[in-house]
Motif scaffolding. Structure first.
Motif, mmCIF file in Angstrom:
data_model
loop_
_atom_site.group_PDB
_atom_site.id
_atom_site.type_symbol
_atom_site.label_atom_id
_atom_site.label_comp_id
_atom_site.label_asym_id
_atom_site.label_seq_id
_atom_site.Cartn_x
_atom_site.Cartn_y
_atom_site.Cartn_z
ATOM 1 N N ILE A 83 -4.819 9.165 -3.214
ATOM 2 C CA ILE A 83 -4.137 10.395 -2.840
ATOM 3 C C ILE A 83 -5.015 11.234 -1.931
ATOM 4 O O ILE A 83 -4.552 11.764 -0.908
ATOM 5 N N SER B 77 -5.723 6.176 -7.984
ATOM 6 C CA SER B 77 -4.806 7.218 -7.549
ATOM 7 C C SER B 77 -5.551 8.413 -6.979
ATOM 8 O O SER B 77 -5.171 8.966 -5.948
ATOM 9 N N VAL C 259 -6.343 2.767 -12.747
ATOM 10 C CA VAL C 259 -5.257 3.480 -12.105
ATOM 11 C C VAL C 259 -5.646 4.925 -11.785
ATOM 12 O O VAL C 259 -5.329 5.447 -10.717
ATOM 13 N N ASN D 252 1.438 0.188 -11.333
ATOM 14 C CA ASN D 252 0.114 -0.374 -11.141
ATOM 15 C C ASN D 252 -0.641 -0.660 -12.419
ATOM 16 O O ASN D 252 -1.550 -1.481 -12.419
ATOM 17 N N THR E 295 1.210 8.693 0.014
ATOM 18 C CA THR E 295 0.859 10.089 0.195
ATOM 19 C C THR E 295 0.915 10.469 1.660
ATOM 20 O O THR E 295 1.448 11.508 2.039
ATOM 21 N N TYR F 120 -1.401 3.979 -2.903
ATOM 22 C CA TYR F 120 -1.338 5.436 -3.055
ATOM 23 C C TYR F 120 -1.544 6.130 -1.735
ATOM 24 O O TYR F 120 -0.882 7.110 -1.392
ATOM 25 N N ILE G 91 1.887 4.688 -10.301
ATOM 26 C CA ILE G 91 0.916 4.534 -11.384
ATOM 27 C C ILE G 91 1.465 3.636 -12.480
ATOM 28 O O ILE G 91 0.801 2.719 -12.950
ATOM 29 N N ASN H 175 3.808 9.120 -6.736
ATOM 30 C CA ASN H 175 2.587 8.482 -7.196
ATOM 31 C C ASN H 175 2.652 8.129 -8.664
ATOM 32 O O ASN H 175 2.056 7.151 -9.098
#
Lengths: 539, 313, 317
Positions: B102, B98, B94, B211, B165, B161, B208, B204
């Motif tokens: 991102i 991420s 994760v 996920n 974003t 992600y 997370i 996010n």
């Protein structure tokens, strides 16, 4: 609130009941045929003679891509199914001797060098074409054209008459007779002209013909009405169905969806035995094994001995591993006595088994002493690799090696990578590999020759062993051959042996079948063979 | 002003999370399981590779609370150690996904034009392949091992992600206060990022928590298919695979690890839901108009539920 | 505004096409990175160097990489989709013969999960706070968390092994009778639809609850519109918006889940084909399967996006 609580309570109870029902372990059922040293036919003699008719469904864990074009079939599992429709010049009997099939007689002439085959008369392919010397030559040329190794040593063909053909070799080799005789399958020359026509059909001399073929699912054979053995085959239809998973095979037996199954790994055999325990006890299902070593597949540890930086380049280190592993215990524990343990390239009782040499046993202190002598008093780190199906064995071996100070990190590679390494021989540390136990000359030649085909990079060039293999080929009488074989066993696996690999266990596949199936002779004459022409079902 | 905002959200966040008993319960379960796995050496009755050939495939007994496997190893201990693999894969995956996601989303949103198109189409391409298959493919390339598995699973999680974003960037980019910042002379890119990050982070974070469950599920799937960590290290998925072979002899071996997986993923999902609820009002912080807000929220909900959907394979 | 709409749709279609093309490049590059050789796997470990070289040349694996890519793309248009080394026939033939099973599974699983999922979701939303709601919520949360392979194994253990009702392997075509077909397909379909039912239920429930207090619903209520009409005309239609995205997502994940399901139940579909092909390193076959699935998914996404434009006027921009 109360209704909510009730809901929770009921739900909890239901879940608990399910879990209890599903989780009660079934006690380990006694195996149907636990003593592997007794090769059996499995069931009592049938009361009547062979009956015609019926359909036999056999579960297998491997299906080849297509059985129409025989020259491409070289892998053993595929052969077993291909032999329903195709035949070779000779076959083997229960003692491993070559016996006539499509050839009635043969002569070897080491001085020419050549081999002459006398063919059986009156045999036709399933499309009506005659089986004769011309057809034999055509097929062998086809095999040679796709670079099959069996024909690599043949210089030319000489057709003496319609039913006699002489193969001139480039150099004398005693292995050619069996390799060509056993592995070359014959297809009608007319069909070979148009290979597409036999994509889903067959054009062989065998007892059956391909009726339908679903790639990756099943292959169905039907009786060949023009088969040269009168009155055979007895079965109307023969079907091989692909079931990769042993539990599924076991359920299929219980559901009576299949009548037979080949279990090629110990786990598969064990799963089917315990799953069908009730049927085995009642005699409805029987299992057949072969233990005379002709159908054995060995599993051993091979070392990267040609790498001078590896500790395994020192023979003492390799011998230390052999001394440090209690192979007998491991075999009995992991395989629960279902597989055989041997310390050589032959099984105890076989002709080439050397009982009189000084052998390596289980002695941890001796192993550590050897390691210290080689310069590793505190052991060393290495890697042990193998295929997923050998996972249990690799883990057990790695655990045992810790006792003598060798820290082996376990790496399991997928089957594809595993196969590549078998050919190239490039690996680090220890590799767990399968090897067929058969004719010593034939198999040792793959490893110890001027042009090795197995594990090329792993084993260093050892002139002494290469010479020994040459002696094996040149051996005149059977007694001579046995003497040379025993010498080789000692050179490899004696107390001062090379130990390029350490034999661990020998597995004999199991054939499970319903007791109404007779005379299939599965696994009796060769690892992957059954005599489908003779098989019959009791109605 | 920022300081005050932080304090309020903190305490509100915590309050919302702790509001429901179910969430608290799940948090406790997760923390306990995590601690047990970390301190496995002390807690587990046996090592994970202590082979005992005299007691193979035994059922539950006083010596072995959950029975033994084919090499005589204690299943309970292996379960406890197995948690290590699951939690570390979950966390590492994760984090990787991420960060990459991102970053890509920011670049795509800020740069716009061709770069954005290329990035987004690549992301679309990757997400058109189902997670199980994609991670199977990548694991086949990289081989077995924890890090390789993390990379394989992370690749399949990056799209979520990235998309979130980027959409945040797009919706905020033209907001008044951002434009104001640029007019005041700040670098346009840095300015945008400075304003976007705080808002993006909360979305996010929801992703997370959703996920982690998906990553653990994917790891167990890969292990079940035989592509996970190397033996003898246990992983819940590979334990189910081992047990499957002996399903008729000792069903316990295959069932119990599955129950573990279910409990852990379930707890992560419930906590994730709570986190989303707690962070929801944060969205009010943007000065975007009501319509965009609603659309973003619906998209976020759909995306996060879809991510939880990615969990079970 | 028609012209604008058409242009938007075309733009979206173009996006999908580019995605697919990019995917072929990505897949092809990944294919080159996998260790292992399809030829060696096909020939077995007894293969000699000459045999390997012969077949490598025969199947074109010795051509430069870019050429192999071009050949592959060309093969898509001439209908063969490449040649599978391990199964010795054209890929399109193989996929065509196996896709039926997978599509049957997925279609049925889909129908079942949409119907059951939405139904449970509505029930839960209408009975909010009561016991039914709690049970459904707990079950759907648990359903998402259950590993697919685990559900499969348990079902096999109970229904195939202990009870013997359902076969534990193989696909029973409908030609063998409706009863056997049903028994053969009920377990895999249950396994596939389990997570989806849970997700649809959850999503339907939360969307319905979201909408339940909206102004227009209250207006409708005050106007005296019947409860049933409110549910189906207003609530459900608006709840559909996020549901569509999820449905497409679920379709994609379900295709992925067939890999596991077909493996466990030994069904001859695309999923088991993929596992077999990657194990035998027949990458041509593997990558083509992925491509087929990805195209399905991309097209589904495309359709949903276009529909979004028609259902929810608010998201039209």
């Amino acid at each position: 609130m109360t209704s909510r609580k009730r809901f929770w309570a009921i739900l909890l109870c239901v879940c608990l009941m399910f879990t209890l029902a599903a989780c009660t372990p079934k006690p380990a059922e006694p195996q149907g045929n636990t003593d592997p040293s007794q090769g059996t036919q499995g069931n009592e003699q049938p009361t009547t003679g062979p009956q015609t008719g019926g359909k036999l469904t056999v579960a297998v864990s491997n299906l080849f891509a297509d059985y129409g074009y025989a020259p491409r079939i070289s892998n053993n599992a595929a052969l077993m199914q291909a032999w329903a429709a195709y035949e070779s010049l000779l076959t083997t009997d229960a003692n491993g001797n070559d016996v006539p099939l499509l050839a009635t007689k043969w002569e070897s002439n080491p001085s020419e060098p050549s081999i002459t085959f006398y063919l059986r008369e009156g045999v036709k392919f399933s499309d009506g074409e005659p089986f004769n010397a011309a057809a034999v030559q055509r097929n062998m040329e086809e095999y040679a054209s796709i670079n099959r190794s069996e024909l690599a040593n043949i210089e030319s063909y000489e057709i003496i008459n319609d039913y006699t053909i002489k193969l001139h070799q480039k150099a004398w080799s005693s292995a050619d007779l069996h390799t060509i005789g056993f592995y070359v399958l014959f297809t009608s020359p007319k069909a070979l002209q148009n290979v597409d026509s036999i994509k889903d059909r067959s054009a062989g001399t065998g007892p059956f013909m391909i009726k339908s073929f679903e790639s990756g699912v099943r292959i169905v054979y039907e009786k060949n009405p023009n088969y040269w053995q009168e009155g055979k085959p007895y079965l109307d239809e023969l079907e091989f169905v692909l079931i990769a998973d042993a539990s599924a095979m076991s359920s299929a037996f219980r559901a009576k969806d299949i009548e037979a199954a080949f279990a090629t790994t110990f786990v598969a055999g064990d799963t089917i035995s315990s799953g069908c325990a009730a049927q085995i006890r009642s005699g409805e299902v029987v299992s057949e094994k072969n233990s005379n070593g002709l159908v054995a597949v060995g599993r051993g540890l091979i070392f990267d001995s040609s790498n001078s930086n590896s500790p395994f380049s020192d023979a003492r280190v390799r011998r230390a591993v052999a001394w440090g592993l209690d192979e007998e215990l491991l075999n009995n524990a992991i395989f629960q006595g279902q597989q055989m343990w041997t310390d050589q390239f032959a099984l105890p009782g076989q002709a080439s088994y050397n009982d009189s040499m000084k052998k390596v046993g289980y002695d941890v202190e001796k192993a550590k002493a050897l390691l210290a002598e080689a310069g590793y008093p505190n052991g060393f780190n290495t890697v042990i690799t193998g295929a997923p199906s050998d996972q249990t064995m690799i883990t057990a071996v790695a655990n045992s090696l810790k006792e003598i100070g060798i820290n082996a990190e376990v790496t399991v590679v997928d089957t594809a990578t595993f196969n590549s390494v078998l050919v190239s021989g490039v690996f680090d540390g220890i590799y767990v590999f399968p090897y067929t136990m058969g004719d010593m000359a034939f198999y040792m030649n793959k490893v110890f020759s001027a042009t090795p085909t197995s594990f090329k990079a792993a084993i260093p060039n050892t002139p002494v062993l290469i010479d020994q293999v040459k002696k094996l080929f040149a051996a005149g009488s059977d007694a001579d051959k046995v003497k040379v074989e025993k010498e080789m066993e000692e050179m490899l696996f004696g107390e001062d042996g090379y130990f390029f690999w350490d034999p661990m266990t020998v597995m004999s596949p199991t054939f499970f079948k319903i007791s109404a199936l007779h005379d299939d002779q599965a696994l009796q004459t060769s690892q992957w063979k059954a005599v489908w022409a003779d098989a019959w079902l009791e109605q | 002003m920022n300081k005050k905002k932080k304090k309020i959200t903190d305490s509100r966040f915590v309050r919302v999370i702790l509001a429901r008993k179910s969430v608290v319960f799940c948090l406790i379960v997760l923390i306990v399981t995590l601690l047990i796995s970390i301190f496995a050496d002390q807690v587990a009755p046996y090592g994970y590779d202590d082979q005992d050939y005299t007691s193979i495939l035994q059922g539950a007994s006083s010596k072995h609370l959950l029975g033994t496997d084919v090499l005589g190893r204690d299943i309970l201990s292996r379960l406890i150690y197995g948690g290590r693999v699951s939690f570390s894969v979950g966390a590492l995956t994760v984090v990787m996904a991420s960060i990459i996601g991102i970053a890509l989303g920011l670049v795509a949103g800020v740069a716009g034009g061709t770069i954005s198109a290329v990035i987004m189409r690549t992301i679309d391409a990757i997400s058109a392949v189902p997670t199980t298959i994609m991670s199977l493919f990548v694991t086949a390339i990289l081989g077995r091992g924890i890090v390789n598995m993390c990379i394989a699973i992370a690749i399949t999680l990056v799209p979520s992600y990235c998309r979130i974003t980027r959409s945040q960037v797009l919706s905020i980019r033209n907001a008044d206060y951002v434009v104001a910042g640029t007019l005041a002379g700040n670098n346009r890119t840095l300015n945008t990022i400075k304003h976007i990050l705080p808002n993006t982070i909360s979305l996010n974070i929801v992703m997370i928590t959703m996920n982690i469950g998906a990553a653990i599920m994917c790891e167990s799937t890969l292990s079940f298919l035989g592509m996970g960590v190397n033996p003898p290290m246990p992983s819940w998925g590979s334990m189910v695979n081992d047990g499957y072979t002996y399903l008729e002899r000792l069903p316990l071996m295959a069932i119990i690890p599955g129950v573990y997986i279910m409990i852990v993923v379930l707890c992560f999902n419930i906590v994730g839901d709570a986190v989303r609820d707690a962070l929801d009002p944060k969205l009010k912080g943007t000065l975007a108009d009501a319509r965009t807000k609603k659309r973003n929220r619906m998209k976020a909900e759909a995306a996060s539920a879809a991510a939880a959907a990615g969990a079970e394979e | 505004m028609k012209g604008k709409q058409v242009r938007k749709i075309l733009k979206r279609v173009l996006q999908s096409l580019i995605t697919i093309v990019l995917l072929t490049v990505i897949l092809f590059l990944l294919m080159q990175l996998i260790p292992g050789n399809p030829i060696i796997n096909f020939l077995g470990s007894n293969a000699t160097d000459e045999e390997i070289a012969y077949y490598t040349h025969l199947y074109g694996y010795d051509l430069p990489v870019w050429q192999q890519y071009v050949n592959w793309i060309k093969s898509m248009f001439d209908g063969t989709m490449g040649f599978s080394v391990s199964l010795q026939r054209n890929v399109s033939e193989i996929i065509f013969s196996r896709i039926g099973v997978t599509l049957t599974l997925v279609t049925w699983a889909f129908i079942v999960s949409v119907i059951l999922g939405v139904a449970f979701g509505i029930i839960a939303a209408l009975n909010r706070g009561k016991a039914v709601d709690t049970v459904i919520s707990i079950l759907s949360n648990a359903g998402i968390a259950m590993p697919v392979f685990w559900i499969g194994i348990i079902l096999i253990l109970i229904f195939a092994i202990r009870l013997g009702i359902c076969p534990s392997y193989g696909y029973t075509p409908i030609s063998k009778g409706l009863g056997p077909w049903f028994r053969g397909i009920v377990l895999p379909v249950t396994v596939l639809s389990f997570p989806s039912i849970s997700i649809f239920a959850r999503q339907t429930r939360s969307s319905m609850l979201d909408v339940i207090n909206q102004d227009y619903v209250m207006t409708a209520k005050s106007k005296g519109v019947k409860k049933r009409d409110i549910i189906f005309k207003h609530q459900l239609r608006n709840a559909l918006v996020p549901l569509l995205t999820i449905i497409v997502n679920r379709f994609a994940q379900m295709m992925g889940a067939t890999v596991l399901t077909e493996n466990i139940f030994t069904l001859p579909g695309m999923g088991s084909l993929m596992i077999n092909s990657i194990n035998s390193r027949d990458l041509q076959l593997f990558v083509d399967c992925i491509l087929v699935i990805a195209v399905f998914v991309t097209v589904a996404n495309l359709i949903v996006d276009i529909l979004y434009g028609f259902i929810d006027p608010r998201t039209k921009e």
